[in-house]
Scaffold this motif. Structure first.
Motif: not given
Lengths: 535, 154
Positions: B25-30, B35-36, B106, B109-110, B112, B116, B119
């Protein structure tokens, strides 16, 4: 440790202690260095792991209050808008520094005479110039000759670090405004050098360099110093320097890694604990002869604390800049606003240093801090607006020495061995505020000239207390300084200080090159005057 | 400015399952699906490690997860982890502990590999391969070289 006194006891194995030890090693005297930290194994550096960026918020944080390693001592910096940054290990803060390696300017040693502020140093640029050269060779400095901001004889042994797309984009911005810029002098090997591998542009400098290309003093000065017989004892935290009945330093009391109290005697004591650790140690070294702290008859130990107030301006560009590639703190420097111009409304000046971009974690955290990185819906769009499109620059503003900016002993806070911790009392001067304001405006101007369409600003940058200076200052008058022009304390004839605490003024550049040049100079004067060292 | 606390226990299986949903919920899939979400990507392992070292935050999160579950059962008649994504997003948005988790989400997540790669980066740490960079174009220095000396003699 042996109960026999050593000839020279160095406290602290960081930038200064290492350079000093290497220089003194040729005397074949019995030299011992006590270091509260340990060797950092290069396999332990974060850059070899997927969670490398996360470690800046934990065991490789700049702040000892965040790292909380056993070898760290806490710092009460609640009374300062700038928080102290350091690292406690063999190599000291060079383990985490950016390795930006500029020299002072000739005018930096004459601020009172030229600009009516601060104090003149008792030595000058030409005194240190040969030691800057030695240091460039020993550290393996990369750069480019011909910078019009410096005397023409400045040389470095290696070609400059890659500017990359980001650096060249910013350089074009400077050219559009007609402002000075130059490839940074960087203590980073850009080619095979003295057994060190070249930089591979991994961008992890601020978390240590597994490659060994960044010149931390554990890979530069310490190996040859140890080969020549200097000993380093790690996990040894000095509590106090003791004096004999004549008021001469006769050794130290320290705690070993198991917390056991130990004694080491010495004929000469050399303090290299940085601008916070050194005054802390001296103030903790009280005796009948020195009730206000060792070598503190002037009352200046711990006073005149100088940081470099940083303004950080980050430009957001429409195109991707590949900013995650390359040495993270070094690309180009601008000293357009370095020398005093009274029309600007402040004395002295600052350097602009271009930073690279950020990795994904740092980008997200930068955006979060700036209120630009929401969670939930909209997160990815916000991230994409920043990811690999930011170029940061910092202005390193010259701080002026003020006796109201101090390091004292905290009445309650202690380290793991029960030694009173330092407390920082610091406020930004009006001069520094004006300089920061000027730097932010000029920073935006040049970033816009380079193509940035939006900006993020932090001034002063809170987590930027890397440069710790002035708290045991050098001077000729014992009433107005702590050490003389040879680094010897005025009050104790066999006690020397060789770190950034002896800076008379701060200049507007990173201090490590000058710290090490000073340490080499002091070692050389000691070697030349061994017969009458205590006269 | 305190010494590191004694590591706290990890989360239970149900708490972990709920934490994964909170992270998503904080970082949903794009929106483009490339992006997951943070939970899917595996950020929970990092966050759980953080919670082991920050007992106060762990307590806040565990209590928050319990409240989320109670609210979900009250509003939707099922456990929080069984709610739909929009339902979970609304529930998490009303929970103050979610804000405390954001920076850790954050950071987790970044780092993983799947993130990467999405991105455009390689899923590897920076060392030992590093990065290739282009040669410097030092012709850019011509206007600077043309200027006279800028330092003061003294």
């Amino acid at each position: 440790m042996s109960q026999e006194p050593v000839d020279v006891l160095i406290i602290g194995a960081g930038a200064a202690g290492a350079a000093f030890a290497w220089s003194m090693a040729e005397t074949r005297m019995d030299i011992l260095c006590l270091e509260q930290g340990d060797w950092v194994k290069h396999d332990d550096y974060p850059g070899l792991r997927m969670d490398w960026e996360a470690r800046q918020f934990g065991d490789f944080a700049f702040s000892p209050n965040v790292r909380c390693r056993r070898e760290d001592y806490p710092v009460n910096d609640a009374g300062s808008p700038i928080q102290v940054a350091n690292f406690n290990a063999v190599g000291g803060s060079t383990i985490l520094y950016a390795a930006h390696f500029p020299r002072f300017h000739p005018a930096d040693f004459r601020t009172r005479t030229l600009d009516g502020v601060g104090d003149d140093w008792p030595i000058d640029y030409t005194t240190l110039a040969p030691y800057y050269d030695v240091n460039a060779r020993m550290m393996g400095v990369s750069g480019l000759a011909g910078d019009p901001m410096y005397p023409p004889d400045k040389q470095v042994p290696l070609p400059p670090v890659p500017l990359g797309k980001l650096g060249e984009t910013l350089a074009r911005g400077f050219n559009r405004l007609g402002w000075h810029w130059w490839p940074s002098d960087s203590a980073i090997t850009t080619a095979e050098y003295e057994g060190r591998a070249p930089c591979i542009n991994a961008g992890t400098c601020l978390l240590g360099c597994p490659q060994g290309a960044k010149a931390s003093s554990d890979v530069t000065y310490w190996p040859p110093a140890i080969r020549k017989g200097v000993r380093v004892a790690t996990r040894c935290r000095v509590r106090e320097i003791t004096v004999d009945e004549r008021g001469m330093a006769d050794g130290v009391i320290y705690y070993d890694g198991d917390g056991k109290e130990c004694r080491q005697r010495a004929h000469v004591v050399v303090v290299a604990g940085n601008g916070i650790g050194t005054p802390r140690l001296l103030l903790n070294s009280r005796s009948r002869q020195f009730p206000e702290g060792l070598a503190n008859r002037s009352g200046l130990v711990g006073k005149r604390l100088m940081f470099h107030p940083y303004a950080m301006v980050t430009g957001i560009f429409p195109e991707r800049l590949q900013g995650y590639k390359g040495p993270s703190g070094c690309s180009i420097i601008s000293q357009e606003f370095y020398e005093t111009d009274p029309a600007r409304g402040f004395a002295r000046g600052y350097s602009f240093e271009m930073l690279r971009g950020f990795g994904p974690v740092s980008t997200a955290m930068l955006g979060l801090t700036a209120g630009r990185m929401p969670h939930g819906e909209g997160h990815h769009r916000a991230f994409d607006e920043l990811w690999d499109r930011t170029a940061g620059m910092v202005a390193i503003c010259e701080d002026l020495p003020e006796t109201t900016n101090t390091v004292t002993l905290d009445p309650e806070l202690k380290d793991a061995d029960g030694i009173p911790a330092p407390r920082i009392t610091y406020r930004l001067s009006e001069n520094s505020r004006a300089m920061l304001e000027h730097a932010v405006a000029r920073g935006k101007e040049v970033l816009a000239a380079a193509g940035a369409g939006d900006f993020m600003v932090q001034a002063p940058l809170p987590v930027a207390g890397w440069h710790l200076m002035g708290t045991a200052c050098m001077g000729v008058d014992p009433a107005k300084s702590v050490v003389n022009e040879r680094g010897r304390t005025h009050d104790v004839k066999n006690l020397f200080i060789i770190d950034g605490s002896i800076f008379t003024t701060a200049a507007g550049v990173n201090p490590t090159n000058t710290i090490q040049a000073l340490a080499l100079y002091i070692a050389d004067t000691m070697k030349k005057n061994l017969a009458n060292l205590f006269d | 400015m305190t010494a590191a606390a004694t590591p706290a226990a990890g989360l239970g299986a149900e708490e972990r399952r709920a934490l994964v949903c909170v992270l998503d919920a904080l970082i949903p899939p794009s929106p483009d699906g490339r992006r997951p979400g943070a939970g899917q990507a595996g950020a929970a392992a990092y966050v759980e490690n953080v919670l082991r070292t920050l007992p106060d935050l762990r307590t806040m999160v565990v209590e928050g997860l319990r409240e989320l579950d109670e609210q979900a059962r009250g509003l939707h008649g099922r456990a929080f982890a069984s709610c739909s994504e929009p339902e979970r997003a609304v529930l998490v948005a009303a929970q103050p502990f979610g804000y405390a988790l954001v920076p850790h989400a954050y950071i987790g997540y970044y780092q993983q590999g799947s993130v990467l790669e999405a991105l455009g980066l390689e899923a590897r740490p920076p060392h030992p391969q590093g990065h290739v960079m282009t040669e410097n174009d030092l012709s850019l220095l011509a206007p600077v070289r043309a200027r006279s000396k800028r330092y003061r003699d003294c």
